[in-house]
Design an enzyme around this catalytic site. Structure first.
Site, PDB file in Angstrom:
ATOM      1  N   LYS A  97      13.425   7.715  25.017  1.00  0.00           N
ATOM      2  CA  LYS A  97      14.131   6.533  24.519  1.00  0.00           C
ATOM      3  C   LYS A  97      13.332   5.304  24.873  1.00  0.00           C
ATOM      4  O   LYS A  97      12.910   5.134  26.018  1.00  0.00           O
ATOM      5  CB  LYS A  97      15.528   6.462  25.182  1.00  0.00           C
ATOM      6  N   LYS A 133       7.817   4.648  24.431  1.00  0.00           N
ATOM      7  CA  LYS A 133       7.616   3.370  23.752  1.00  0.00           C
ATOM      8  C   LYS A 133       6.686   3.617  22.576  1.00  0.00           C
ATOM      9  O   LYS A 133       5.917   4.588  22.575  1.00  0.00           O
ATOM     10  CB  LYS A 133       6.984   2.347  24.703  1.00  0.00           C
ATOM     11  N   ASP A 173      11.989  -3.889  19.520  1.00  0.00           N
ATOM     12  CA  ASP A 173      11.322  -4.641  20.588  1.00  0.00           C
ATOM     13  C   ASP A 173      10.730  -5.862  19.875  1.00  0.00           C
ATOM     14  O   ASP A 173      11.217  -6.240  18.798  1.00  0.00           O
ATOM     15  CB  ASP A 173      10.243  -3.786  21.284  1.00  0.00           C
ATOM     16  N   ASN A 248      15.003 -12.449  20.349  1.00  0.00           N
ATOM     17  CA  ASN A 248      16.287 -11.780  20.584  1.00  0.00           C
ATOM     18  C   ASN A 248      16.760 -11.913  22.036  1.00  0.00           C
ATOM     19  O   ASN A 248      17.904 -12.304  22.284  1.00  0.00           O
ATOM     20  CB  ASN A 248      16.148 -10.294  20.187  1.00  0.00           C
TER      21      ASN A 248
END
Ligand code: NDP
Length: 453
Positions: A97, A133, A173, A248
């Site tokens: 994850k 990632k 991301d 974000n």
């Protein structure tokens, strides 16, 4: 809370040398590994079983690394070429994850540093998720929606074979938000002929997403700082806060800090920063950054009577009580740290991944400034992704308030776990050691239990 710079214990230095030798030129990855190994001295002394089973050496080697070609056609009909990455680092605790980053600076060393950090962060949440990632050197800036869609479709056409709700579950991301997750999910669904909601997180609310996922990393960072303040008998009330970035994480950190009684007086993008002493106008910031995808300089143009734009120096020169670096890796160096310390800043909490350089972290420790690392402070994002997976698995959709309350509880637990672990290992008040040791031990015990794999 500070400790003298000790260097690495001998067996850990050997592991570090092996890592740098096996991964030449990947400086961000080396930096992330060093920072974790530095915390593990008391752990290797207490637990020889980890060395016997080569747990730390195995942890530093990704389980799988995928690098692939991503060809796509731009609006003029020219063929473009980018490189895609997915580093599946560790799955001892659950399916891989971790987010996908689309930014021109992306290369294997960045993806590995982020994947390595993700292992410990995910472990700290207490949820059953491994670390990974991915991303690409594709730059979405200045690209049309159709170009972004074609890129995402090409990226997923290769990546889909490595994913699955029980295998590997990416999220967003830098450069990857709900729009990109939508294009990626659409292509995954088309190729596999499966509506497998749990294969990606950060989805839109009408197609399997979770309430609070958009806000989670920024809100979580603010909740974490609330706990840091509470441990000192303080609150956000009346505190001046500087937040770097305006993406974000930054936007929702600002929103929650304001709700909790603090005032965010400055934020930035890669072009410069704005200062607004009365507090950043969040509606205007969202309109510029989320709706129009514009520049922070436009904010100062719209608020020219109260806000000031500075393009040639770092945001850390703005006086504040609390600093939240929420933009990118190594954005806060020794000079930035000196400016913050000189202006009396008391707390630094990393909203971004590894935004402070080792020299900056050392300076905070020496000055007695409280420093909280990204793998604890920004873990609210991935924790809420795990809540999204939970809702997808049970085909439920929880209310905003309930989900936010769960996030607040998770951040409280992470905070307390860091502090208790730091105490247990003789590093009272040290959030870095607390986070690294607590995150490490849970993964290491799972690796011991699963055998040499
Ligand atoms: P976004 O792409 O939404 O925003 C990134 C922001 O950082 C933008 O304002 C960008 O400005 C700015 N920025 C990028 N590079 C620089 C630079 N060199 N100097 C100054 N500003 C810069 O990304 P996110 O907000 O999602 O991510 C920010 C950080 O938080 C990253 O480190 C990410 O890994 C981490 N993080 C994100 C999570 C999430 O849920 N989104 C979860 C956990 C960690 P510009 O537009 O000019 O490039």
């Amino acid at each position: 809370m500070s400790r003298p710079h000790e260097g690495l214990e001998e067996s850990l230095q050997k592991i570090y040398d092996e890592v740098t030798g096996r991964n030449p030129g990947e400086t961000e990855f080396h930096q992330a590994v060093y920072e974790v190994l530095e915390s593990l001295r008391p752990v290797v002394a207490k637990h020889p079983e980890y060395a016997d089973a080569a747990v730390i050496r195995r942890l530093c080697e990704p389980e799988r690394q995928v690098i692939f070609r991503v060809p796509w056609v731009d609006d003029e009909g020219a063929v473009r070429l980018n490189r895609g990455f997915r580093v599946e680092f560790n799955s001892a605790l659950g399916p891989y994850k971790g987010g996908l980053r689309f930014h021109p600076s992306v290369y294997l060393g960045i993806v590995k540093f982020l994947g390595f950090e993700q292992i410990f962060k995910n472990s700290l949440t207490g949820m059953p998720i491994g670390g990974a990632k991915g991303g690409s050197d594709f730059d979405p800036k200045g690209r049309s929606v159709n170009e972004v869609m074609r890129f995402c479709q090409s990226f997923m056409t290769e990546l889909y074979r490595h994913l699955g709700e029980h295998t590997d579950v990416p999220a967003g991301d830098i450069g990857v938000g709900t729009r990109e997750i939508g294009f990626l999910f659409g292509q995954y669904k088309r190729i596999t002929n499966r509506y497998e909601s749990g294969v990606l997180t950060g989805k839109g609310l009408t197609w399997g997403g979770s309430q609070v996922r958009t806000e989670a990393t920024g809100y979580g960072a603010a909740f974490f700082v609330t706990e840091v303040l509470a441990a000192r008998g303080e609150s956000f009330d009346g505190k001046k806060v500087v937040v770097s970035g305006s993406g974000n994480v930054a936007i929702y950190a600002i929103e929650k800090v304001h709700q909790l009684g603090g005032t965010v007086v400055a934020c930035s993008d890669s072009g410069g920063y704005v200062v607004e002493p009365g507090g950043i106008d969040l509606e205007l910031l969202k309109e510029i950054k989320e709706v129009r995808r514009g520049r922070i300089s436009e904010y100062a143009e719209k608020r020219s009577d109260t806000a000031r734009y500075v393009s040639d120096s770092p945001i850390w020169e703005v006086p504040c009580d609390i600093a939240l670096p929420c933009a990118t890796q190594n954005e806060l160096d020794a000079d930035g740290a000196a400016a913050l310390i000189g202006n009396g800043c008391q707390i630094i909490a990393e909203g971004a991944n590894m935004p402070c350089t080792p020299k900056a972290v050392e300076a905070f420790a020496e000055a007695g400034v409280t420093f909280a690392p990204g793998k604890a402070v920004n873990a609210g994002g991935v924790a809420t992704s795990a809540l999204e997976m939970q809702q997808n698995a049970s085909r439920e959709a929880w209310l905003f308030e309930d989900t936010e309350e769960r996030l607040a509880q998770i951040m409280r637990r992470i905070h307390d776990r860091c502090l208790h672990t730091a105490d247990d290992y003789g590093r009272p008040g040290n959030y870095v050691d607390g986070a690294n040791i607590a995150g490490f031990i849970q993964v290491a015990d799972a690796m011991l239990a699963l055998g040499v794999i």
